[in-house]
Design a protein around this motif. Structure first.
Motif, PDB file in Angstrom:
ATOM      1  N   LYS A   1       0.762  -1.312   0.170  1.00  0.00           N
ATOM      2  CA  LYS A   1      -0.005   0.202   0.032  1.00  0.00           C
ATOM      3  C   LYS A   1       0.868   1.212   0.164  1.00  0.00           C
ATOM      4  O   LYS A   1       0.312   2.200  -0.380  1.00  0.00           O
ATOM      5  CB  LYS A   1      -0.944  -0.149   1.216  1.00  0.00           C
TER       6      LYS A   1
ATOM      7  N   ARG B   1      -3.519  -0.698  -6.672  1.00  0.00           N
ATOM      8  CA  ARG B   1      -3.935  -0.640  -5.369  1.00  0.00           C
ATOM      9  C   ARG B   1      -4.850  -1.871  -4.892  1.00  0.00           C
ATOM     10  O   ARG B   1      -4.498  -2.061  -3.621  1.00  0.00           O
ATOM     11  CB  ARG B   1      -4.613   0.655  -4.997  1.00  0.00           C
TER      12      ARG B   1
ATOM     13  N   ASP C   1      -4.172  -1.788   0.577  1.00  0.00           N
ATOM     14  CA  ASP C   1      -4.658  -0.629   0.491  1.00  0.00           C
ATOM     15  C   ASP C   1      -6.276  -0.495   0.722  1.00  0.00           C
ATOM     16  O   ASP C   1      -6.848  -1.116  -0.327  1.00  0.00           O
ATOM     17  CB  ASP C   1      -4.319   0.099  -0.749  1.00  0.00           C
TER      18      ASP C   1
END
Length: 454
Positions: free
Chosen positions: A157, A190, A211
């Protein structure tokens, strides 16, 4: 087109060419019945015939072994996996599954040194070869081989790595520049943060590295993870179109018939990506056997060498000789040139590889010697020089079992060996071999440019 020629076309596309033991069967069985036979045989999923070693044992060996010895083990094990798969392509009645696994091996290309990761992803291709494309995408995406090759274990992340997210869309599902944007790639990366594997090669989803923020991807918004991204991609008909087109080009013709591809793609999408349904539509159609599709494809090196060994039985005292042929021609199993996989069509042929292809049957029969530099491939060799490959008559460890194919030698070799025999080439070769044996005639036919087609 007579029954034998139809079946020869089918087995060259849905498999690796006719087997010397099956000539009479191909003459008498209908193409639809032969395809059903191929389907029935495909339900068995074969495992590589290689040394059994568990991930735990490999992990312990890695800790206890110096780097040089471990590298040697990895090299030998990878060679064993390649040879096992090569042998299965030749000998198994499970031709359709093995051919489809080869297709997926190039489509989801990985090139790593870890032998168990390699073995695992080949087994994933075999298991899912004719099943559901959705299942295949998920298993490949979570495989240690793919996560390693495209660096997703480094996708965290705080610092997203876009390699896997980019290739998932560009090469595996949608096609380059189709539907997605650079922002979609970043948002997808992500979503895949935290997808990795442990020391045993098992998939792990590290929530601490994921994330959890909202992402926007292909017009949708949400706290997406990797599973969500794959499902959103598969909702798009463009994905079915991309996969259908690649399968058509591999199994039917490099030049797609747009109307047929569109129809196949729609049926593939409606079937929820059932691969066997798509293969049924192709191999049970009348257009598959149309003249424009006969002899329209150039055999890949693996298809060429495996096909020769299926029609011409032989013993190999040193199997490296055979695998050197494939390597020289530019296709080595487990070693695709890059993430895009192997090229196809005319990319297989240049002035040097065509001459080598035409020489290989004579080298196998011990009529000629071989002294050649390997085909350059900087992606694989990383700039290192390859050793010259030499096969002379004393070094040739190939023994052809001519007695096993006496029944073939007494038949029309042009019809058996060439995808689309024509009178001109038959007349020329027949005159050239007027005072020579049937064995020599067979080798001569296999040494023609026409034999490179299927």
């Amino acid at each position: 087109m007579n029954n034998f020629l139809k079946n020869k076309h089918l087995i060259s596309r849905a498999g690796f060419g006719i087997h010397h033991n099956d000539i009479e069967k191909y003459k008498n069985i209908s193409s639809k019945k032969l395809y059903q036979e191929l389907k029935i045989n495909s339900y068995e999923v074969l495992q590589p015939d290689v040394q059994s070693i568990t991930p735990e044992q490999y992990q312990e060996m890695s800790k206890a072994t110096d780097k040089k010895s471990l590298n040697q083990f990895n090299k030998k094990y990878n060679i064993a996996v390649r040879k096992s798969w090569h042998d299965q392509m030749i000998n198994t009645p499970n031709q359709l599954r093995e051919k489809m696994a080869l297709f997926w091996h190039s489509h989801f290309a990985t090139r790593i040194q870890h032998p168990l990761f390699n073995k695992d992803i080949i087994e994933i291709f075999r298991k899912n070869a004719l099943g559901n494309f959705r299942d295949l995408v998920f298993e490949v995406s979570k495989s240690s081989a793919m996560l390693n090759f495209l660096n997703n274990q480094q996708n965290k992340k705080a610092r997203p790595n876009e390699n896997f997210a980019r290739e998932l869309m560009e090469l595996f599902t949608l096609g380059r520049g189709n539907l997605y944007t650079e922002k979609d790639i970043k948002e997808s990366a992500r979503a895949f943060t935290g997808w990795s594997y442990n020391g045993l090669g098992e998939f792990t989803d590290n929530k601490k590295q994921h994330d959890t923020g909202e992402k926007e991807f292909l017009g949708k918004s949400g706290n997406f993870d990797g599973t969500d991204i794959i499902n959103i991609i598969l909702e798009k008909p463009e994905c079915a179109d991309f996969i259908t087109r690649k399968i058509y080009q591999f199994f039917v013709n490099e030049t797609p018939d747009e109307k047929i591809v569109k129809s196949l793609s729609q049926k593939f999408y409606k079937s929820n990506y059932d691969i066997m349904t798509l293969m049924d539509e192709i191999f049970l159609s009348d257009w598959f056997y149309s003249e424009k599709n006969i002899g329209a494809k150039i055999k890949s090196p693996v298809e060429l060498i495996v096909g020769i060994r299926r029609i011409m039985p032989m013993d190999l005292q040193n199997k490296d000789t055979i695998y050197n042929f494939e390597k020289l021609l530019g296709q080595e199993l487990l070693q695709p040139p890059n993430v895009a996989g192997w090229p196809s069509g005319m990319a297989w042929i240049d002035s040097s590889t065509l001459l080598l292809r035409m020489k290989i049957p004579s080298v196998m029969a011990n009529y000629k010697t071989l002294d050649i530099e390997p085909k350059s491939n900087d992606d694989v060799n990383m700039g290192k020089e390859e050793k010259k490959v030499v096969v002379n008559k004393k070094q040739n460890t190939i023994t052809i079992h001519w007695d096993s194919i006496n029944n073939i030698l007494d038949q029309d070799l042009f019809e058996i060996l060439l995808a689309n025999p024509n009178e001109k080439i038959q007349s020329m070769i027949t005159q050239f071999n007027a005072d020579k044996s049937k064995k020599h005639l067979m080798i001569t036919i296999m040494s023609t440019p026409e034999y490179q087609l299927c």
